[in-house]
Motif scaffolding. Structure first.
Motif, PDB file in Angstrom:
ATOM      1  N   GLU A 236      15.023   7.512  25.516  1.00 37.08           N
ATOM      2  CA  GLU A 236      14.466   8.831  25.786  1.00 37.08           C
ATOM      3  C   GLU A 236      12.987   8.912  25.409  1.00 37.08           C
ATOM      4  O   GLU A 236      12.187   9.497  26.136  1.00 37.08           O
TER       5      GLU A 236
ATOM      6  N   TYR B  50      11.050   7.260  28.021  1.00 39.69           N
ATOM      7  CA  TYR B  50      11.015   8.117  29.212  1.00 39.69           C
ATOM      8  C   TYR B  50       9.951   9.203  29.055  1.00 39.69           C
ATOM      9  O   TYR B  50       9.205   9.500  30.004  1.00 39.69           O
TER      10      TYR B  50
ATOM     11  N   ARG C 145       6.471   9.891  31.218  1.00 43.24           N
ATOM     12  CA  ARG C 145       6.110  11.170  31.814  1.00 43.24           C
ATOM     13  C   ARG C 145       4.655  11.532  31.484  1.00 43.24           C
ATOM     14  O   ARG C 145       3.950  12.109  32.315  1.00 43.24           O
TER      15      ARG C 145
ATOM     16  N   ASN D 109      21.039   6.744  30.080  1.00 44.94           N
ATOM     17  CA  ASN D 109      19.896   5.838  29.948  1.00 44.94           C
ATOM     18  C   ASN D 109      19.572   5.143  31.262  1.00 44.94           C
ATOM     19  O   ASN D 109      18.401   4.958  31.613  1.00 44.94           O
TER      20      ASN D 109
ATOM     21  N   MET E 149      17.610   7.422  33.470  1.00 38.27           N
ATOM     22  CA  MET E 149      16.207   7.542  33.066  1.00 38.27           C
ATOM     23  C   MET E 149      15.408   6.308  33.481  1.00 38.27           C
ATOM     24  O   MET E 149      14.286   6.424  33.982  1.00 38.27           O
TER      25      MET E 149
ATOM     26  N   ASP F 184      14.844   6.295  37.189  1.00 38.30           N
ATOM     27  CA  ASP F 184      13.846   7.299  37.544  1.00 38.30           C
ATOM     28  C   ASP F 184      12.440   6.788  37.237  1.00 38.30           C
ATOM     29  O   ASP F 184      11.510   6.984  38.028  1.00 38.30           O
ATOM     30  N   MET F 185      12.275   6.116  36.103  1.00 35.47           N
ATOM     31  CA  MET F 185      10.980   5.531  35.761  1.00 35.47           C
ATOM     32  C   MET F 185      10.562   4.521  36.829  1.00 35.47           C
ATOM     33  O   MET F 185       9.405   4.508  37.267  1.00 35.47           O
TER      34      MET F 185
END
Length: 252
Positions: free
Chosen positions: A44, A47, A51, A78, A81, A84-85
């Motif tokens: 997290e 992540y 961002r 996880n 995330m 998505d990255m």
């Protein structure tokens, strides 16, 4: 020194130079700046740092461990995330833990094995790795694999038996290991003063507030505590009657 605003300033300096790139594109270049993140303890936090980078139109490389007692990279949360990255342009690699291995051939085979597994599980190809707490023997070995880049290979890293302020380096390397900047802080002088630069951060050390070492560890432990409570609550129907007790204990 470890707040998101501090990190944004490092990015601003890098962007002003104009040589920021990734590992694959750095091969053969006379000048480059590579930003890398070895992820310990918290996906997290990685992540959230990604961002911050996205807000500045900046991408870098995040290396995740396959064998880690603090997070499971294949948990649904996880994995979502990390995917998505990747979809947002971040480069994803393997952060390889030696776990006591010393045989160089066995290490090579295990790196390839873990990369193959992660590539299949993530649904996209992993082509880069960094080594968790590399020994001098591993750094000296300068491991290179077909089609796979090592963050510590001699294209991106200068190995010396003993590093001093006078050690000549082809690549300026800076790391925030253990919440302490080693080999220099990535300020304008250090970033612009070398043709080739690799910067390593550990995302668990970074947050919006920029805590000192103790308060950062305290916040991290609290985050993992809440994560565990939520995980148990989702899995165990009989935990609900105890949840308030543990939340209250955490808040004390």
């Amino acid at each position: 020194m470890f707040s998101f605003e501090d990190y944004k300033e490092i990015i601003r300096i890098i962007q002003s130079v104009g040589t920021h790139t990734n590992y694959g594109d750095a091969i053969g270049k006379d000048k480059f700046i590579i930003m890398r993140h070895d992820v310990e303890y918290s996906v997290e936090r990685a992540y959230e740092l990604a961002r911050v980078e996205q807000s500045m139109d900046f991408v870098s490389t995040y290396f995740f461990q396959w064998t880690n007692n603090s997070y499971n990279i294949l948990s649904r949360r996880n994995l979502d995330m990390i995917k998505d990255m990747h979809e947002r342009g971040q480069h994803i690699g393997l952060h390889f833990a030696l776990n006591g291995m010393t045989d160089m051939m066995a290490i090579r085979k295990q790196i390839q094995k873990e990369i193959d597994i992660l590539s299949e599980m993530f649904g996209f190809q992993i082509t880069e790795f960094s080594i968790h707490r590399p020994s001098k023997d591993v750094l000296r070995e300068n491991i290179k694999l077909d089609g796979i880049l090592n963050a510590y290979q001699d294209d991106f890293f200068t190995f010396a038996e003993k590093v001093t302020s006078d050690t000549p380096v082809k690549v300026k390397y800076m790391s925030d290991a253990n919440h302490i900047w080693r080999y220099g802080y990535p300020d304008e002088e250090n970033i612009t003063g070398y043709d080739k630069v690799q910067i390593l951060t550990h995302p668990f050390a970074w947050c919006k507030e920029g805590y000192n070492n103790f308060n950062n560890y305290r916040a991290l432990v609290q985050e993992k505590y809440v994560e565990l409570i939520d995980s148990i609550d989702q899995e165990c129907k009989d935990f609900g009657e105890y949840k308030d007790y543990f939340i209250e204990k955490y808040q004390r």
